[in-house]
Design a protein around this motif. Structure first.
Motif, PDB file in Angstrom:
ATOM      1  N   GLY A 236      51.261  58.763   1.556  1.00  0.00           N
ATOM      2  CA  GLY A 236      52.694  58.771   1.836  1.00  0.00           C
ATOM      3  C   GLY A 236      53.266  60.134   1.507  1.00  0.00           C
ATOM      4  O   GLY A 236      52.819  60.786   0.557  1.00  0.00           O
ATOM      5  N   ALA A 237      54.227  60.580   2.314  1.00  0.00           N
ATOM      6  CA  ALA A 237      54.889  61.873   2.077  1.00  0.00           C
ATOM      7  C   ALA A 237      56.396  61.690   2.086  1.00  0.00           C
ATOM      8  O   ALA A 237      56.934  60.924   2.893  1.00  0.00           O
ATOM      9  CB  ALA A 237      54.481  62.889   3.143  1.00  0.00           C
ATOM     10  N   LEU A 238      57.061  62.414   1.191  1.00  0.00           N
ATOM     11  CA  LEU A 238      58.518  62.426   1.123  1.00  0.00           C
ATOM     12  C   LEU A 238      58.998  63.875   1.149  1.00  0.00           C
ATOM     13  O   LEU A 238      58.406  64.736   0.499  1.00  0.00           O
ATOM     14  CB  LEU A 238      59.029  61.768  -0.166  1.00  0.00           C
ATOM     15  N   ILE A 239      60.051  64.131   1.883  1.00  0.00           N
ATOM     16  CA  ILE A 239      60.716  65.434   1.852  1.00  0.00           C
ATOM     17  C   ILE A 239      61.894  65.323   0.894  1.00  0.00           C
ATOM     18  O   ILE A 239      62.839  64.579   1.139  1.00  0.00           O
ATOM     19  CB  ILE A 239      61.220  65.851   3.249  1.00  0.00           C
ATOM     20  N   LEU A 240      61.801  66.042  -0.224  1.00  0.00           N
ATOM     21  CA  LEU A 240      62.893  66.099  -1.188  1.00  0.00           C
ATOM     22  C   LEU A 240      63.569  67.461  -1.067  1.00  0.00           C
ATOM     23  O   LEU A 240      62.901  68.486  -0.935  1.00  0.00           O
ATOM     24  CB  LEU A 240      62.376  65.933  -2.619  1.00  0.00           C
ATOM     25  N   GLU A 241      64.895  67.468  -1.116  1.00  0.00           N
ATOM     26  CA  GLU A 241      65.615  68.746  -1.112  1.00  0.00           C
ATOM     27  C   GLU A 241      66.946  68.590  -1.835  1.00  0.00           C
ATOM     28  O   GLU A 241      67.432  67.484  -2.063  1.00  0.00           O
ATOM     29  CB  GLU A 241      65.807  69.295   0.297  1.00  0.00           C
ATOM     30  N   SER A 242      67.502  69.711  -2.224  1.00  0.00           N
ATOM     31  CA  SER A 242      68.803  69.656  -2.873  1.00  0.00           C
ATOM     32  C   SER A 242      69.841  69.205  -1.860  1.00  0.00           C
ATOM     33  O   SER A 242      69.712  69.445  -0.648  1.00  0.00           O
ATOM     34  CB  SER A 242      69.184  71.020  -3.441  1.00  0.00           C
TER      35      SER A 242
END
Length: 414
Positions: A236-242
């Protein structure tokens, strides 16, 4: 501290090779367990697992490139490709010095290791190893391969905290972004451990279910007759960003991550503390960081692997933190996916985020008779998905060595 949001998801699992397929199977209670196809299981006590089906990585790799990567790295790059497309990212318009990768895995290239050592032994000890042997098997190579593919020069490493590895990676990514050390981090985890040594080793430690005659019902968390976990694989992949970075690039924000608790059982190499002491601390720390009280949690994705001691110790911990008859629905999605080891936290975080998006709690399947001590204390979401408003969701993962990771996701509001 900066707010940290989720803008992209990617999944390859035993019950679906993208996020949409995975979620559809979860809410419909589909089991991924089936007889193992990778090797001859006639001499093994356990003859089934939750394998990924019909996986075709060719669309994301250059011709002849696949042979460079172990399956766990192929899974990692496959789900990252989906998450990037899902998040509508054009890296050429962004500062790649401030975009990183933090990935989790427990076993890394175990199948490559088995294959190469097997060929070495068959060759009468002549050292004829593949030039790709070392880079294919080392555990950090997935994070490195992702950064190389997209030219990402920011923070880059792999967490190796066994079955809590990808949840630990997500929490680390959350922290680096909120501290202002990165604008965006690709995080998650992958595992491809359905191998002879893994099945044999877990059988030797009596950790795996041996319900070969009815394997689709073998993963039965919280059930009084549970006899061990079912091994799974995937990523599984998640894109985290501010928040600021996401708004600036006009991203669609899926959810927010607001808390992460890391702790240790400090008790046993492979067993959880019988009273869940580390789990209690991890959940309390996550709640404290999210600045919410326990009653605000609407859904808990339990670690719940279907092992006799592990499931009961987690429920004891939940009772200590949330009380009896808590507000939250609890479910064990490993009843469908099996246990992805280092990849578990990533796909279970996605389950939490989809529950928030869809206001639907996926079920715990196969559980017929809940262990007596907990039968009337929790809503374990048995057999059928349950609709409810999900504003906050918690994901628990625990690993061999006593590693504890609990993360909290929130419905996004401006």
């Amino acid at each position: 501290m900066k707010r940290v949001v989720i803008t992209g998801l990617g999944a390859v699992t035993p019950i679906g090779n993208n996020v949409s397929e995975y979620w559809h199977s979860l809410i419909n209670g589909v089991s991924g367990a089936a007889p193992i196809t990778r090797f001859d299981t006639s001499q093994f006590k356990t003859k089934f697992a939750c394998e990924v089906k019909n996986f075709d990585p060719q669309g994301i790799f250059e011709k002849n490139e696949i042979r460079k990567y172990d399956l766990f790295t192929q899974y990692a790059m496959y789900v990252t490709d989906e998450a990037i497309k899902n998040a509508n990212i054009d890296f050429e318009t962004l500062n790649k010095d401030r975009i990183g990768v933090i990935w989790g895995s427990g076993d890394g290239g175990v199948s490559t290791f088995e294959e190469q050592i097997g060929e070495y032994k068959l060759g009468n000890g002549t050292p004829r190893f593949s030039p790709f042997f070392i880079p294919k098997r080392i555990i950090n190579i997935a994070s490195g391969a992702i950064s190389i593919k997209y030219g990402l020069r920011g923070i880059n490493y792999t967490t190796a905290s066994a079955c809590s590895a990808s949840n630990t990676a997500i929490i680390d990514a959350f922290n680096y972004i909120r501290w202002g050390k990165a604008d965006m981090i690709i995080s998650g985890g992958s595992e491809a451990s359905i191998t002879e040594s893994s099945i044999g080793g877990f059988n030797a430690s009596k950790a795996l279910s041996t319900l070969n005659e009815d394997c689709g019902k073998a993963s039965r968390p919280f059930d009084s007759t549970r006899d061990g976990f079912v091994l799974g694989e995937g990523a599984g992949a998640l894109i985290l960003e501010s928040y600021e970075h996401a708004i600036k690039r006009n991203a669609v924000i899926i959810a927010e991550i607001v808390g992460g608790g890391l702790a240790a059982d400090a008790y046993h190499l492979t067993g959880t503390h019988p009273d869940g002491e580390g789990a209690i601390l991890g959940m309390q720390l996550a709640l404290e960081e999210a600045q919410i009280t326990p009653d605000k949690i609407d859904y808990i994705n339990a670690h719940a692997t279907s092992t006799p001691t592990g499931d009961s110790s987690e429920l004891k911990a939940m009772e200590k933190v949330f009380g009896s008859n808590p507000n939250a629905n609890i479910s064990a999605t490993k009843s469908m996916t099996g246990h992805l080891l280092g990849g578990a936290g990533a796909i279970e975080a996605i389950a939490c985020i989809k529950a928030i998006q869809e206001n639907m709690v996926p079920p715990t399947i196969n559980t017929q008779t809940v262990e007596q001590d907990f039968a009337n204390k929790f809503n374990l979401t048995l057999e059928k998905a349950q609709p409810r408003i999900v504003n906050y969701a918690m994901s628990n993962t625990f690993g061999f060595g006593g590693h504890i990771a609990s993360s909290i996701f929130k419905k996004f509001t401006e």
